[in-house]
Design an enzyme around this catalytic site. Structure first.
Site, mmCIF file in Angstrom:
data_model
loop_
_atom_site.group_PDB
_atom_site.id
_atom_site.type_symbol
_atom_site.label_atom_id
_atom_site.label_comp_id
_atom_site.label_asym_id
_atom_site.label_seq_id
_atom_site.Cartn_x
_atom_site.Cartn_y
_atom_site.Cartn_z
ATOM 1 N N GLU A 13 0.812 -1.213 0.000
ATOM 2 C CA GLU A 13 0.000 0.000 0.000
ATOM 3 C C GLU A 13 0.852 1.272 0.000
ATOM 4 O O GLU A 13 0.396 2.338 0.398
ATOM 5 C CB GLU A 13 -0.935 -0.018 1.205
ATOM 6 C CG GLU A 13 -1.915 -1.172 1.184
ATOM 7 C CD GLU A 13 -2.602 -1.385 2.515
ATOM 8 O OE1 GLU A 13 -3.462 -0.575 2.869
ATOM 9 O OE2 GLU A 13 -2.258 -2.362 3.203
ATOM 10 N N SER A 188 -6.460 -2.537 2.458
ATOM 11 C CA SER A 188 -6.841 -1.958 1.168
ATOM 12 C C SER A 188 -7.322 -3.008 0.173
ATOM 13 O O SER A 188 -7.241 -2.811 -1.032
ATOM 14 C CB SER A 188 -5.673 -1.155 0.562
ATOM 15 O OG SER A 188 -5.352 -0.058 1.380
ATOM 16 N N SER A 319 -10.667 8.626 0.562
ATOM 17 C CA SER A 319 -10.721 7.806 1.775
ATOM 18 C C SER A 319 -11.979 8.067 2.590
ATOM 19 O O SER A 319 -12.625 9.121 2.486
ATOM 20 C CB SER A 319 -9.480 8.063 2.634
ATOM 21 O OG SER A 319 -8.320 7.578 1.994
#
Length: 352
Positions: A13, A188, A319
């Protein structure tokens, strides 16, 4: 007050972290902090003390917030270093962190969220945002965290943990298909698959094991998906995640132009929303999380299921935590400031 924002690192990530951290660094600069944005893995070579000190600035810096959909492998990340070394902390990173009053951990993935960085900072008496080493490690390990949830009466999907998953040849599930396959340590949705039969399960285990030797297989819960942030002990409004094609994978989470919609649900009953807030705070307490975090839920006729806990939620333009804060009337810059000030208060830090 001087703050180092630690970014990048060497997890799958990495690209998400770079985007999150750049946005956070500029937000904190706008709030009046002196900020140095530092790549944990690359560090800064051949810099003297004065050059390190000059990294801290309250002036905004131009940054690229776009996130590549490339999943960063170890080989790809290692190639970014020119000296052939692969240790987690790059040149002068600890020196720079030592010059700060506080480190804002903007990392994502196993190395950044799993307690290793937190332990190193603890050993050097450097304060940082987010949960401590043990809570970070527990929350990152989905097998351990789900065991603790169940022990404390928090409903979560039925699951089984498969050590050395790539070697598994004949897995018998204690529940029916479909099932969700994911690395036991990761985030994620990297290495995550939804499978519908034994053949798909076998393939998914091999693929997921590329990111962690231990793989979790969960019962698929058909329900509406929600996320709820908690900052300084206060739960934010829930955000519902609606994906109109496929499911909420890496690309839907971070790559703009996808078909994911987020909304503050108008039709969720007040008692369910209140229960979600209670469970979000309870889950954080059970796992030992502090300062801030995000809890993900599924909701159907059988009630609320906690999917997982996130100790360092993403802060990219797409996000969830910033959207949850916005639903509570909290602007992005103020959210970043709240996280810092909450930790300053929690740790009892004082500055001249």
């Amino acid at each position: 007050m001087k703050i180092v924002v630690l970014a990048g690192g060497r997890s799958t990530e990495r690209n998400v972290s770079l985007s999150s951290s750049a946005k956070v660094a500029n937000a904190l600069r706008r709030k009046g902090y002196e900020v140095a944005l530092v790549d944990l893995f690359l560090g800064l070579e051949d810099a003297n003390e004065a050059q390190l000190a000059n990294l801290f600035t309250s002036e905004e810096q131009e940054v690229d917030l776009n996130i590549s959909d490339e999943i960063m492998t170890d080989d790809r990340i290692n190639a970014l270093r020119t000296d052939g070394t692969t240790q987690l902390f790059g040149p002068n990173v600890m020196k720079i962190a030592g010059l700060a009053d506080l480190v804002y951990i903007g990392l994502h993935g196993g190395d950044g969220e799993g307690g290793k960085v937190q332990a190193a900072l603890d050993l050097n008496n450097i304060p940082y945002t987010g949960s401590g080493m043990l809570a970070s490690a527990i929350a990152m390990d989905k097998n351990v965290s789900k065991q603790l949830m169940l022990f404390n009466g928090i409903q979560t999907a039925r699951f089984m943990n498969l050590p050395h998953a790539s070697l598994q040849t004949n897995v018998s599930l204690p529940f029916n298909f479909p099932a969700v396959v994911k690395p036991a340590n990761g985030g994620s949705s990297v290495g995550m698959y939804i499978v519908h039969d034994q053949a798909e399960l076998h393939t998914a285990l091999k693929e997921s094991a590329k990111f962690d030797s231990d793989v979790l297989v969960e019962e698929y819960i058909d329900g509406r998906e929600f996320s709820m942030g908690v900052v300084d002990g206060e739960a934010m409004p829930a955000i519902e995640i609606i994906v109109t094609d496929g499911w909420y994978d890496f690309e839907h989470k971070f790559v703009s132009g996808n078909t994911t919609k987020f909304q503050t649900p108008p039709d969720i009953p007040d008692d369910v929303h209140d229960e979600m807030k209670r469970l979000a705070k309870k889950t954080m307490d059970v796992l030992g999380m502090t300062n801030y975090g995000r809890i993900d839920f599924l909701w159907n006729k059988n009630g609320l299921y906690v999917i997982e806990a996130n100790t360092l939620p993403g802060m990219t333009p797409l996000s969830l935590l910033p959207q949850e804060a916005e639903a509570a009337g909290i602007a992005y810059d103020d959210l970043c400031d709240m996280i810092v000030q909450s930790q300053v208060k929690l740790l009892g830090l004082t500055f001249e």
